[in-house]
Design an enzyme around this catalytic site. Sequence first.
Site, short mmCIF file in Angstrom:
data_model
loop_
_atom_site.label_atom_id
_atom_site.label_comp_id
_atom_site.label_asym_id
_atom_site.label_seq_id
_atom_site.Cartn_x
_atom_site.Cartn_y
_atom_site.Cartn_z
N HIS A 124 5.99 4.70 -6.92
CA HIS A 124 6.93 5.25 -7.91
C HIS A 124 6.19 5.94 -9.06
CE1 HIS A 124 10.33 3.30 -5.93
NE2 HIS A 124 9.60 2.19 -5.88
N ARG A 160 15.50 5.36 -14.53
CA ARG A 160 14.34 6.13 -14.03
C ARG A 160 14.48 6.34 -12.53
NH1 ARG A 160 8.92 5.64 -11.98
NH2 ARG A 160 7.46 7.05 -13.04
N ASN A 196 16.64 1.40 -4.79
CA ASN A 196 16.28 2.67 -4.16
C ASN A 196 17.54 3.45 -3.81
OD1 ASN A 196 13.49 2.19 -4.24
ND2 ASN A 196 13.48 1.20 -2.23
N PHE A 209 4.29 -5.91 1.83
CA PHE A 209 4.44 -4.69 1.04
C PHE A 209 3.14 -3.91 0.92
CE2 PHE A 209 5.10 -2.21 -2.89
CZ PHE A 209 6.22 -1.50 -2.48
N HIS A 388 11.45 -4.99 -13.81
CA HIS A 388 11.12 -6.25 -13.15
C HIS A 388 12.41 -6.88 -12.64
CE1 HIS A 388 9.58 -10.08 -12.08
NE2 HIS A 388 9.70 -10.69 -13.24
N ARG A 418 -1.20 -2.27 -15.67
CA ARG A 418 -0.79 -0.88 -15.89
C ARG A 418 -0.56 -0.59 -17.37
NH1 ARG A 418 3.61 2.41 -16.07
NH2 ARG A 418 5.09 0.69 -16.00
#
Length: 748
Positions: A124, A160, A196, A209, A388, A418
Amino acid sequence: MVSNVGPDGSGHPGEGAEAPPAPGRPASRPPAVQEPTEPAQPLPPKDDQTDLNPPTATGVASAQQPSDQGQQGAYLTTAQGARLRDTDHSLKAGERGPTLLQDHHLREKITHFDHERIPERVVHARGAAAHGVFEGYGTADKITKAGFLAKGKQTPVFTRFSTVLGSRGSADTVRDTRGFATKFYTDGGTFDLVGNNMPVFFIQDGIKFPDIIHAGKPHPDREIPQAQSAHDTFWDFVSLHTEAQHHTIWNMSDRGIPRSFRMMEGFGIHTFRCINAEGATTLIKFHWKPKLGVHSLTWEEAQLACGMDPDFHRRDLADAIEAGAFPQWELGIQVFEDTPEQTFSGIDLLDPTKIVPEELAPVQPVGLLTLNRNPLNYFAETEQVAFHPGHLPPGIDVTDDPLLQARLFSYLDTQITRLAGPNFSQIPINRPHAPVNDMFRDGWHQDAVHSGVAPYRPNSLDGGCPFTAGVEDGAFIDVELKLPQAATKLRDQPASFDDHFSQARLFWVSMSPAEKDHIISAYAFELGKCYEKAIQERQLRCLARIDAELCGEVASRLGLPAPSPEESPAEVDPSPALSQAGHRWPVDGRKIGVVIDVDQPPEDIAGICRWIADQGMVGLPIAAHGGAVNGQPIERTFATCRSIEVDALLLAGSPPPAPDAPVPAGQAGSGSQQLDPRVTVLIDECFRQSKVIGVVGAGRTAFDQAGHHPGPGVVTGEDAVAVLGEITDQLAAHRVWSRYRPDQPSPA
């Protein structure tokens, strides 16, 4: 340099010589169709990857081989060298129970994956976002006590959208899954609905994942291809790990290339548990339904956009908000009884690779999302926002879905690296709109200035503050549930997770003929980009278990025989809700290109554009040059406009070739061209892409000279307003689906 020396040393190839393999082989040895089962050492580098032995860090010559620095041994291990028996299933309290914090392999694997990128997101990475407001309908009161869903309650939000595989510099319109994440700043704490644009996922257990993303990302040796799944490693994984087949067919459909973020569905994917004011529980699935309908790009449009405007989707979102055409989605829920089995109509609600068809469980609207404000600064807001799935308000809780269970760990872990520390929630875009007293102290980027001396409980030095809350105080309450088979700790999954093909077939049989042809074309393109024939053959075996026509058509385009299915495809009933064809939607914010020439009366041009604007759409005058034509500002020129920019086309003039028009060889000075060739290209593209084309006045000459004839979706007349009215009516269907014929190639 290519050698011309034959096998006998002469300058001739010689009889029986085999052509050298084409460059681009993904590995040093070709794979087998069957999954390898005999332990073997890691493969050596390819011939083009060998090099002189590198010196040590202090410049001393080394005797090591390049392979000595890579992975060693035939068996999968932890980072400490302990051999692993299973890396596909997380450790659970019973096969249907929650994932255990004790699972050190899960945590090591996910933690390493979470920290693979510096500084952008691992997945993403490319996103666009907007602020807005959510208003509850009050229709969910009996299901959940979540306050933001109360009737008339307005909650600030930040949403987003994103692609999954590409880096920040990739294009918007690649074939990929899109993220749809919304942060609700509720009075009871932040709620992140992180989903999604597809309702299912590639994997059933979060421990896998890293595997699916490693397979989908660019090949690690060349860092290509960027932002796409049309390559060997992706199809190698999904053809072996067949639980991915359902998500894959969604991705190969038109859903993989949405027309706009504004015209894209969103899904929470997982099943969640809701708690009402009386403490009763219900299972639900979240759905976002766009008010403008669900629409997609054709493959040709997507390719044009990648070249003409790689920022097509983010520009579309920002422009729509700036123009006042605020995008809207209804939030809906599918509701299921919370039974010990956690199934509905034979469908396992804990399996994230399965849907519940809307015909079996209708989506019930519970609120309206409106995006009405663009970000002030991309980095500060869109890039730094942190989602989250564990950010939950009172009234909504998680289930034991093994993919969701791993996400609860992974998302929090990711943000720490991040966003450089544990205080990412203090970044303005992430700050809750509710009082925070968390007893967390210090750490990188601590912006709060805490008072008091006792950040612990219990305490008396700070007067006992902070205090724990009770139910009556609006506390978040974890639902008490008996764990199935709680005495058995194991790596396993329920038998209901073993069906990997019936819902992929459900999706296929629910498509219209045009959509089916697009899916076939997508599979053929993606598999055609794979180097290894064995991978193509293996995926064809998977398609054979979905549908014989699908498998046969793809095999034919690959030049391979269609295999017989190992098991007959399942008998399923179509779900009309899955098809994008055959519906009508609002046309707010749609763009109509208006081709004009220098002889156009200015009042005609102004009247056309004014009528389009009055309908809530955007008119784009297109002419030979910029500036103005007869006083009308020109938005696009023949040199800068392609069909991807418009939803429909109105030919209001027949402009001759402009001075900068390209002239085909042999026609220079012949006078044979009466229409600017770029207008011909524009008409051809709109026709192939099944867009509505209006023809008024002199535009009939342009349409005729472009070599087309009236038919479905072509509106002709002398009255521009009447023609525009018919264009608008047909535009409500998004495309002229009747222009598609099964015996002809589709627009894709």
